[in-house]
Motif scaffolding. Structure first.
Motif, mmCIF file in Angstrom:
data_model
loop_
_atom_site.group_PDB
_atom_site.id
_atom_site.type_symbol
_atom_site.label_atom_id
_atom_site.label_comp_id
_atom_site.label_asym_id
_atom_site.label_seq_id
_atom_site.Cartn_x
_atom_site.Cartn_y
_atom_site.Cartn_z
ATOM 1 N N THR A 1 39.691 -95.470 29.219
ATOM 2 C CA THR A 1 40.800 -95.089 29.273
ATOM 3 C C THR A 1 41.433 -95.464 29.271
ATOM 4 N N ALA A 2 41.446 -96.493 28.133
ATOM 5 C CA ALA A 2 42.804 -96.696 26.773
ATOM 6 C C ALA A 2 41.404 -97.339 25.947
ATOM 7 N N ARG B 1 43.360 -99.763 21.645
ATOM 8 C CA ARG B 1 44.523 -100.076 21.012
ATOM 9 C C ARG B 1 44.026 -100.780 20.180
ATOM 10 N N THR C 1 39.085 -88.322 25.530
ATOM 11 C CA THR C 1 40.104 -88.336 26.328
ATOM 12 C C THR C 1 40.410 -89.784 25.317
ATOM 13 N N VAL C 2 39.756 -89.574 23.727
ATOM 14 C CA VAL C 2 40.670 -91.066 23.122
ATOM 15 C C VAL C 2 42.054 -89.806 22.165
ATOM 16 N N HIS D 1 42.667 -87.047 23.750
ATOM 17 C CA HIS D 1 43.984 -86.975 24.730
ATOM 18 C C HIS D 1 45.059 -88.384 23.956
ATOM 19 N N LEU D 2 44.688 -89.492 24.276
ATOM 20 C CA LEU D 2 45.283 -90.445 23.572
ATOM 21 C C LEU D 2 45.677 -91.135 22.690
ATOM 22 N N LEU D 3 45.212 -90.307 21.623
ATOM 23 C CA LEU D 3 45.646 -90.564 20.232
ATOM 24 C C LEU D 3 46.198 -89.592 19.642
ATOM 25 N N PRO E 1 48.471 -87.012 21.043
ATOM 26 C CA PRO E 1 48.433 -86.116 21.781
ATOM 27 C C PRO E 1 49.529 -85.015 21.217
#
Ligand SMILES: Cc1cc2nc3c(=O)[nH]c(=O)nc-3n(C[C@H](O)[C@H](O)[C@H](O)COP(=O)(O)OP(=O)(O)OC[C@H]3O[C@@H](n4cnc5c(N)ncnc54)[C@H](O)[C@@H]3O)c2cc1C
Length: 382
Positions: free
Chosen positions: A123-124, A126, A155-156, A158-160, A162
């Motif tokens: 989900t995240a 860092r 998901t990755v 989408h997170l990194l 954007p």
């Protein structure tokens, strides 16, 4: 201490990445959100470039044992059954057909069981200077590298990334099934606005797919098999026989999406691989093939630059982005052509295909596809 990676996603791309990392002496943890590793009940073909990648991953024999020679592209018919191109006796094919689960298992068997964590949804992510941490709810893992092989809806990404647009629907949809039937020849039937593919995948199983145009995405039917029957009503044998031999509840129906080109497949110590980086239309049968290539190139780059992970990722990006993004574009064009409902373009296409003698078809297909099929993998050394 060996370097360590986190691979997000246990599909064909993620497992291939883990096998490649193992070949160069890294360790890895594969994080898969599903409760069990596995693949959907459908088939796929693999071309010579993919088979070379599998060989470099050390699973050539296992892959060949799991696959079945596939002549479908040399056996083209019209819906009434007339041959446009016919696979002549003795025609050899450079392609192998697979039940997806069989190819997936070949890779899974090459990954140590203790490397795999299922039920682990990332989900995240860092980034640190020399390491990267991913979270699955309250659990965290830290490693030298993250390989994001988490599919078209990554998901990755989408997170990194954007700013990157999501998967794009161009109007193609596909039904897939596995029939239990013997004595079926591989082949492709070209209709106007839709096509039907039949591919034996071993042990009495035949994979079939119906690709068609859809005005809008997400249209679903109470009985998907009945919808397939309706669409290919009166198409030639063995199509009705295959549909009769398919369990209705096992029919898959998906819309096809692909990705606009990303400006890079790498952010810090995170790299995208497979559909997460370059999801494409299935019409060149290259989605998983390109994920396999990605895995080999990534491992080779990491092996070559030893401790310098960012340099290895830059090399991977430089090699993989132009090739995969070109194939995404070609596959889209082919996908839209294959489901075009335009009568003139359909007749011109079948006419052009008929003009090629069947005996010359394998050589011509190989020549046309040479830029994709002739890829040579870098060598992986342990
Ligand atoms: C109709 C059709 C026919 C095709 N035919 C062919 C063919 O003949 N030849 C070919 O080479 N390719 C073909 N493809 C393409 C091929 O299926 C894909 O390119 C390939 O499966 C992509 O593999 P992947 O590992 O990158 O992604 P996926 O197979 O999508 O795997 C991603 C994995 O990541 C997991 N995941 C997702 N999010 C998370 C998260 N947040 N945390 C943890 N895990 C996560 C998912 O559960 C999944 O297991 C076809 C595709 C379609 C739709």
């Amino acid at each position: 201490m060996p370097k360590n990676a986190l691979v997000i996603g246990g599909g064909i791309g993620g497992l291939a990445a883990a096998v490649g990392l193992r070949r160069i002496g890294w360790t890895a943890t594969v994080l898969e959100r599903r409760p069990e590793l596995g693949e959907v009940g459908a088939g796929m073909s693999q071309s010579p470039n993919a088979l070379r990648a599998l060989a470099e991953l050390g699973v050539a024999d296992e892959a060949r044992a799991a696959g079945v020679p596939f002549h479908g592209v040399f056996n083209l018919r019209t819906p009434s059954g007339g041959h446009i191109v016919r696979a002549l006796p003795g025609t050899t094919s450079p392609l192998l057909g697979f039940h997806r689960a069989d190819l997936h298992r070949v890779l899974m068997d090459a990954v140590p069981a203790e490397w795999v964590r299922t039920g682990a949804q990332v989900t995240a992510v860092r980034q640190g200077a020399d390491e990267v941490t991913v979270s699955c709810g309250a659990q965290e893992w830290t490693a030298d590298l993250v390989v994001a092989a988490d599919g078209v809806r990554s998901t990755v990404r989408h997170l990194l990334w954007p700013e990157a647009p999501g998967p794009r629907f161009w109007g193609n949809t596909v039904w897939r099934g596995i029939a239990h039937a013997d004595g079926i020849d591989a082949g492709m039937t070209l209709g106007r606005g839709q096509y039907f593919l039949a591919m034996p995948v071993g042990r009495g199983r035949v994979y079939w797919a119906l690709g068609a145009r859809a005005d809008r995405p997400a249209v679903r039917y109470d009985d998907e098999l009945a919808e397939v029957r309706r669409r290919v009503h009166r198409w030639h044998d063995p199509i009705p026989r295959l549909l009769d031999a398919t369990a209705p509840e096992a029919v898959l129906h998906h819309d096809i999406t692909d990705l606009d080109p990303l400006s890079g497949y790498v952010r810090g110590r995170v790299v995208l691989l497979g559909d997460a980086a370059h999801a494409m239309h299935p019409d060149m049968a290259q989605g998983a093939a390109q994920a396999l290539e990605d895995a080999v190139v990534l491992a080779a780059a990491l092996a070559e630059t030893a401790d310098d992970v960012p340099a290895a990722l830059a090399r991977y990006d430089g090699q993989r982005r132009p090739r995969t993004q070109t194939i995404v574009e070609q596959a889209r064009a082919k996908g839209l052509e294959s489901t075009s409902g335009n009568a003139v373009s359909y007749h011109l296409r079948t006419l052009a295909l008929r003009m090629v003698p069947s005996s010359r078809w394998p050589a011509l297909a190989a020549r046309a596809l040479a830029p994709v099929w002739d890829w040579t993998p870098p060598r992986l050394s342990r």
